[in-house]
Design a protein around this motif. Sequence first.
Motif, PDB file in Angstrom:
ATOM      1  N   MET A   1       0.825  -1.192   0.000  1.00  0.00           N
ATOM      2  CA  MET A   1       0.000   0.000   0.000  1.00  0.00           C
ATOM      3  C   MET A   1       0.874   1.262   0.000  1.00  0.00           C
ATOM      4  N   ALA A   2       2.075   1.187   0.553  1.00  0.00           N
ATOM      5  CA  ALA A   2       2.958   2.360   0.580  1.00  0.00           C
ATOM      6  C   ALA A   2       3.338   2.784  -0.831  1.00  0.00           C
ATOM      7  N   GLY A   3       3.578   1.801  -1.706  1.00  0.00           N
ATOM      8  CA  GLY A   3       3.892   2.112  -3.099  1.00  0.00           C
ATOM      9  C   GLY A   3       2.731   2.803  -3.791  1.00  0.00           C
ATOM     10  N   GLN A   4       1.524   2.337  -3.521  1.00  0.00           N
ATOM     11  CA  GLN A   4       0.339   2.980  -4.093  1.00  0.00           C
ATOM     12  C   GLN A   4       0.219   4.411  -3.602  1.00  0.00           C
ATOM     13  N   PHE A   5       0.486   4.638  -2.337  1.00  0.00           N
ATOM     14  CA  PHE A   5       0.385   5.981  -1.777  1.00  0.00           C
ATOM     15  C   PHE A   5       1.388   6.920  -2.442  1.00  0.00           C
ATOM     16  N   LEU A  10       2.422  11.180  -6.671  1.00  0.00           N
ATOM     17  CA  LEU A  10       3.043  11.590  -7.934  1.00  0.00           C
ATOM     18  C   LEU A  10       1.990  11.894  -8.996  1.00  0.00           C
ATOM     19  N   VAL A  11       0.956  11.077  -9.053  1.00  0.00           N
ATOM     20  CA  VAL A  11      -0.150  11.337  -9.984  1.00  0.00           C
ATOM     21  C   VAL A  11      -0.809  12.670  -9.636  1.00  0.00           C
ATOM     22  N   GLY A  12      -0.935  12.972  -8.362  1.00  0.00           N
ATOM     23  CA  GLY A  12      -1.512  14.248  -7.937  1.00  0.00           C
ATOM     24  C   GLY A  12      -0.693  15.432  -8.423  1.00  0.00           C
ATOM     25  N   VAL A  13       0.623  15.305  -8.367  1.00  0.00           N
ATOM     26  CA  VAL A  13       1.494  16.379  -8.859  1.00  0.00           C
ATOM     27  C   VAL A  13       1.316  16.556 -10.364  1.00  0.00           C
ATOM     28  N   VAL A  14       1.322  15.444 -11.099  1.00  0.00           N
ATOM     29  CA  VAL A  14       1.115  15.508 -12.553  1.00  0.00           C
ATOM     30  C   VAL A  14      -0.259  16.091 -12.865  1.00  0.00           C
ATOM     31  N   ASN A  15      -1.266  15.662 -12.120  1.00  0.00           N
ATOM     32  CA  ASN A  15      -2.622  16.142 -12.339  1.00  0.00           C
ATOM     33  C   ASN A  15      -2.742  17.646 -12.098  1.00  0.00           C
ATOM     34  N   THR A  16      -2.086  18.133 -11.059  1.00  0.00           N
ATOM     35  CA  THR A  16      -2.108  19.570 -10.774  1.00  0.00           C
ATOM     36  C   THR A  16      -1.467  20.345 -11.917  1.00  0.00           C
ATOM     37  N   GLY A  17      -0.352  19.852 -12.416  1.00  0.00           N
ATOM     38  CA  GLY A  17       0.299  20.483 -13.568  1.00  0.00           C
ATOM     39  C   GLY A  17      -0.563  20.452 -14.805  1.00  0.00           C
ATOM     40  N   THR A  18      -1.222  19.329 -15.046  1.00  0.00           N
ATOM     41  CA  THR A  18      -2.128  19.203 -16.193  1.00  0.00           C
ATOM     42  C   THR A  18      -3.260  20.201 -16.098  1.00  0.00           C
ATOM     43  N   TYR A  19      -3.858  20.295 -14.911  1.00  0.00           N
ATOM     44  CA  TYR A  19      -4.937  21.260 -14.712  1.00  0.00           C
ATOM     45  C   TYR A  19      -4.449  22.677 -15.021  1.00  0.00           C
ATOM     46  N   TYR A  20      -3.342  23.051 -14.424  1.00  0.00           N
ATOM     47  CA  TYR A  20      -2.886  24.437 -14.537  1.00  0.00           C
ATOM     48  C   TYR A  20      -2.494  24.784 -15.976  1.00  0.00           C
ATOM     49  N   LEU A  21      -1.793  23.889 -16.649  1.00  0.00           N
ATOM     50  CA  LEU A  21      -1.428  24.152 -18.050  1.00  0.00           C
ATOM     51  C   LEU A  21      -2.669  24.242 -18.935  1.00  0.00           C
ATOM     52  N   LEU A  50      -4.727   7.968 -14.998  1.00  0.00           N
ATOM     53  CA  LEU A  50      -3.407   7.828 -14.386  1.00  0.00           C
ATOM     54  C   LEU A  50      -3.486   6.960 -13.124  1.00  0.00           C
ATOM     55  N   ASN A  51      -4.519   7.171 -12.315  1.00  0.00           N
ATOM     56  CA  ASN A  51      -4.671   6.356 -11.113  1.00  0.00           C
ATOM     57  C   ASN A  51      -4.995   4.908 -11.440  1.00  0.00           C
ATOM     58  N   VAL A  52      -5.804   4.693 -12.471  1.00  0.00           N
ATOM     59  CA  VAL A  52      -6.122   3.319 -12.867  1.00  0.00           C
ATOM     60  C   VAL A  52      -4.852   2.576 -13.265  1.00  0.00           C
ATOM     61  N   TYR A  53      -4.089   3.166 -14.183  1.00  0.00           N
ATOM     62  CA  TYR A  53      -2.952   2.450 -14.752  1.00  0.00           C
ATOM     63  C   TYR A  53      -1.682   2.541 -13.901  1.00  0.00           C
ATOM     64  N   ILE A  54      -1.439   3.667 -13.250  1.00  0.00           N
ATOM     65  CA  ILE A  54      -0.178   3.855 -12.535  1.00  0.00           C
ATOM     66  C   ILE A  54      -0.318   3.554 -11.042  1.00  0.00           C
ATOM     67  N   THR A  55      -1.302   4.162 -10.392  1.00  0.00           N
ATOM     68  CA  THR A  55      -1.415   3.994  -8.943  1.00  0.00           C
ATOM     69  C   THR A  55      -1.897   2.598  -8.565  1.00  0.00           C
TER      70      THR A  55
END
Length: 139
Positions: A1-5, A10-21, A50-55
């Motif tokens: 579960m730590a790896g998922q967290f 990391l997905v959250g950081v990418v998502n924030t960047g995607t939103y802002y751009l 991203l969460n489906v495939y990466i997280t």
Amino acid sequence: MAGQFLRFGLVGVVNTGTYYLSYLVLLRWMPYLAAHVVAFALSTVGSYFLNVYITYRTRPAWRTFLLFPLTTVANFTITTGGVYVLVDLAGMNDKASPLIAAAAAVPITFLVSRTIMLGPTINGTPEPGKEEPPSLLRR
């Protein structure tokens, strides 16, 4: 579960960047509020995949796709309540309090997201006998 967290963060950081751009690009063609709504919707869809495939390394499904926005509701509720408590009740600076509230929301948002994506768990593992929902995208 730590790896998922960690992957969730990391997905959250990418998502924030995607939103802002997306928001900045959309501002060229539409008013700021419309740009915000469209960018937010696009980043939520992107965050789902991203969460489906990466997280969670699972397959997309209509059920999880339609429930995924609940993670945003959970995050908004926790951060809004947290900012109120920190500023109005604890007397904290209104510039720093959103960062602390957001940090407090991440673990809870992760658990909501994990439950949506993987279903209810027993001791961190999916409940036995749960059927996999129909796939959103066929591979």
